[in-house]
Design an enzyme around this catalytic site. Structure first.
Site, mmCIF file in Angstrom:
data_model
loop_
_atom_site.group_PDB
_atom_site.id
_atom_site.type_symbol
_atom_site.label_atom_id
_atom_site.label_comp_id
_atom_site.label_asym_id
_atom_site.label_seq_id
_atom_site.Cartn_x
_atom_site.Cartn_y
_atom_site.Cartn_z
ATOM 1 N N SER A 1 20.262 67.706 98.041
ATOM 2 C CA SER A 1 21.351 68.284 97.473
ATOM 3 C C SER A 1 21.031 69.250 96.130
ATOM 4 O O SER A 1 19.955 68.782 95.502
ATOM 5 C CB SER A 1 22.128 67.070 97.069
ATOM 6 O OG SER A 1 23.293 67.423 96.358
ATOM 7 N N TYR B 1 25.279 74.120 96.535
ATOM 8 C CA TYR B 1 26.774 74.466 96.233
ATOM 9 C C TYR B 1 26.595 75.977 95.220
ATOM 10 O O TYR B 1 25.507 76.199 94.599
ATOM 11 C CB TYR B 1 27.177 73.477 94.947
ATOM 12 C CG TYR B 1 27.529 72.270 95.489
ATOM 13 C CD1 TYR B 1 28.471 72.053 96.566
ATOM 14 C CD2 TYR B 1 26.834 71.039 95.218
ATOM 15 C CE1 TYR B 1 28.773 70.836 97.075
ATOM 16 C CE2 TYR B 1 26.891 69.912 95.547
ATOM 17 C CZ TYR B 1 28.119 69.701 96.451
ATOM 18 O OH TYR B 1 28.482 68.643 97.209
ATOM 19 N N THR C 1 27.483 74.333 101.478
ATOM 20 C CA THR C 1 28.429 73.386 101.428
ATOM 21 C C THR C 1 29.798 74.124 100.922
ATOM 22 O O THR C 1 29.812 74.747 99.882
ATOM 23 C CB THR C 1 28.399 71.977 100.515
ATOM 24 O OG1 THR C 1 27.294 71.449 101.185
ATOM 25 C CG2 THR C 1 29.425 71.214 100.612
ATOM 26 N N LYS D 1 28.432 73.860 105.712
ATOM 27 C CA LYS D 1 29.115 72.527 105.963
ATOM 28 C C LYS D 1 30.361 72.444 105.276
ATOM 29 O O LYS D 1 30.607 72.986 104.238
ATOM 30 C CB LYS D 1 27.822 71.648 105.248
ATOM 31 C CG LYS D 1 28.257 70.099 105.204
ATOM 32 C CD LYS D 1 27.161 69.077 104.291
ATOM 33 C CE LYS D 1 27.494 67.776 104.224
ATOM 34 N NZ LYS D 1 28.613 67.459 103.191
ATOM 35 N N HIS E 1 33.208 65.466 103.941
ATOM 36 C CA HIS E 1 32.571 65.275 102.956
ATOM 37 C C HIS E 1 32.398 63.713 102.628
ATOM 38 O O HIS E 1 32.481 63.276 101.478
ATOM 39 C CB HIS E 1 33.196 65.903 101.674
ATOM 40 C CG HIS E 1 31.976 66.353 100.619
ATOM 41 N ND1 HIS E 1 31.214 67.293 100.572
ATOM 42 C CD2 HIS E 1 31.556 65.779 99.499
ATOM 43 C CE1 HIS E 1 30.545 67.373 99.556
ATOM 44 N NE2 HIS E 1 30.752 66.232 98.846
#
Length: 386
Positions: A107, A131, A157, A253, A277
């Site tokens: 992540s 992100y 994402t 995603k 999520h």
């Protein structure tokens, strides 16, 4: 030693070990938790339709993802702030995934540097979850660093332009860095193992963001950047920007609708992840497994080939089999590996993955399937409501 027979056993062990604040952060969903509950319960809409007298003597769960071998159609998915559950949790998750023959997705909100994760698993299949913040130079730096470290797939994402409303965090006074209120101190005293690890290892930091920003680790500042400085102008046209900075596969995603799946396909994504999520954004949505069949049908109807993955609610090997039978190339594992790491560190993650792999193989054999390629819609039956 307590015997762990299923993922739920690890969940209960994690709950015992973690403070309420930490466990609620791991477990909780948005608002009243309707989407979170639906993610699990929706798998129950389908029952298996097994075939018997099939040759299952050589049954295997192996598959390929982007032409690369994987032990099963499973990926250890991206989860943030994992250092809250165990020191260096991201490295432990990545190591267990590599040992099990599965990809690991790191992540943006990881508490370990991506370079450290690569050093921990020089032989591992690593993907990066991204992100995009208002300052796109941060994302560009993250992509450059991941390329240089040999990460091969990017997972963009797109369902978190703002953070969902998470009542449990508000009730617990969850803010970063943690503020030691009398209630939290009392909770820490009831969970000495977790408290000692946090004391010795130090508070988790969002180290990847800090490095790409070019600053020292500052949890309060970098957590605020994630929660309040996301790029709200991000659009489908920006996939071209991502492509300029990423030569490998690109997954989008956070897809739940046919229109968005078609947009991803039209704009050249290599794949999508059908996901809400983990039920942590909107309080009420379709479960990903409910949206999966229509999305698979839509992207297969026309346009370039695109892989469809499922994220949300997977707790059993049978859930993996159902998702694949409904058209998923694979599933992302989110909370399940976290229960393992929160309960027993790296040994716990390995235990969870071993359980899921074993359950998947048993399911395949009982269905009369020699491989995951035999998992088709005909292996499922829609069940009547009870």
């Amino acid at each position: 030693m307590h015997a762990f027979s299923c993922v739920e056993d690890y969940r209960l062990a994690a709950r015992r070990r973690l403070t309420k604040l930490a466990f609620d952060y791991l477990e909780g969903g948005a608002e009243d938790g309707e989407a979170l509950r639906r993610n699990r319960e929706a798998f129950g809409q389908w029952g298996f339709a097994p075939r018997v007298m099939q040759d299952i003597s050589q049954t295997t769960s192996q598959t390929t993802l982007w032409g690369r071998a994987a032990a099963a159609p499973m990926v250890v998915g991206p989860t943030g702030l994992n250092g809250l559950f165990w020191p260096r949790a991201d490295e432990l998750l990545a190591r267990a995934a590599a040992d099990a023959g599965l990809p690991f997705v790191l992540s943006t909100a990881s508490t370990s540097l991506l370079e450290d994760v690569r050093a921990a698993v020089p032989d591992g299949e690593l993907w990066l979850q991204l992100y995009v913040q208002q300052d796109r130079r941060i994302a560009e730096s993250m992509m450059r660093r991941a390329r240089e470290a040999g990460f091969r797939t990017l997972m963009l994402t797109v369902d978190t332009p703002v953070h969902g409303k998470r009542d449990h965090d508000t009730r617990n006074g969850f803010k970063l860095p943690l503020r030691f209120t009398p209630r939290l101190v009392a909770d820490c005293m009831r969970h000495p193992h977790w408290s000692w690890q946090m004391l010795v290892g130090g508070a988790p930091q969002l180290r990847n963001i800090a490095k790409s920003v070019g600053e020292r680790a500052d949890l309060a500042r970098h957590a605020a950047m994630l929660s309040r400085q996301m790029d709200l102008s991000l659009s489908w046209d920006d996939l071209a920007w991502v492509r300029r900075h990423w030569p490998g596969e690109v997954l989008v995603k956070g897809i739940l609708t046919l229109d968005d799946a078609r947009q991803a396909q039209a704009h050249g994504a290599d794949g999508i992840v059908v996901s809400n999520h983990g039920g942590r954004q909107l309080g009420s949505t379709l479960a990903p497994v409910e949206a999966l069949p229509m999305i698979v049908d839509a992207v297969n109807a026309g346009g370039p080939a695109m892989a469809v993955f499922l994220d949300g609610g997977v707790r059993r090997g049978g859930d993996v089999a159902k998702a694949v039978a409904l058209g998923a190339k694979g599933v992302l594992l989110g909370r399940a590996p976290l229960y393992g790491v929160a309960a027993r560190g790296g040994q716990g993650v390995a235990g969870v993955l071993e359980l899921l792999l074993g359950e998947l193989r048993t399911t395949l054999q009982l269905l009369g399937c020699a491989s995951v390629d035999d998992l088709t819609p005909q292996r499922l039956a829609k069940l009547p409501s009870l």
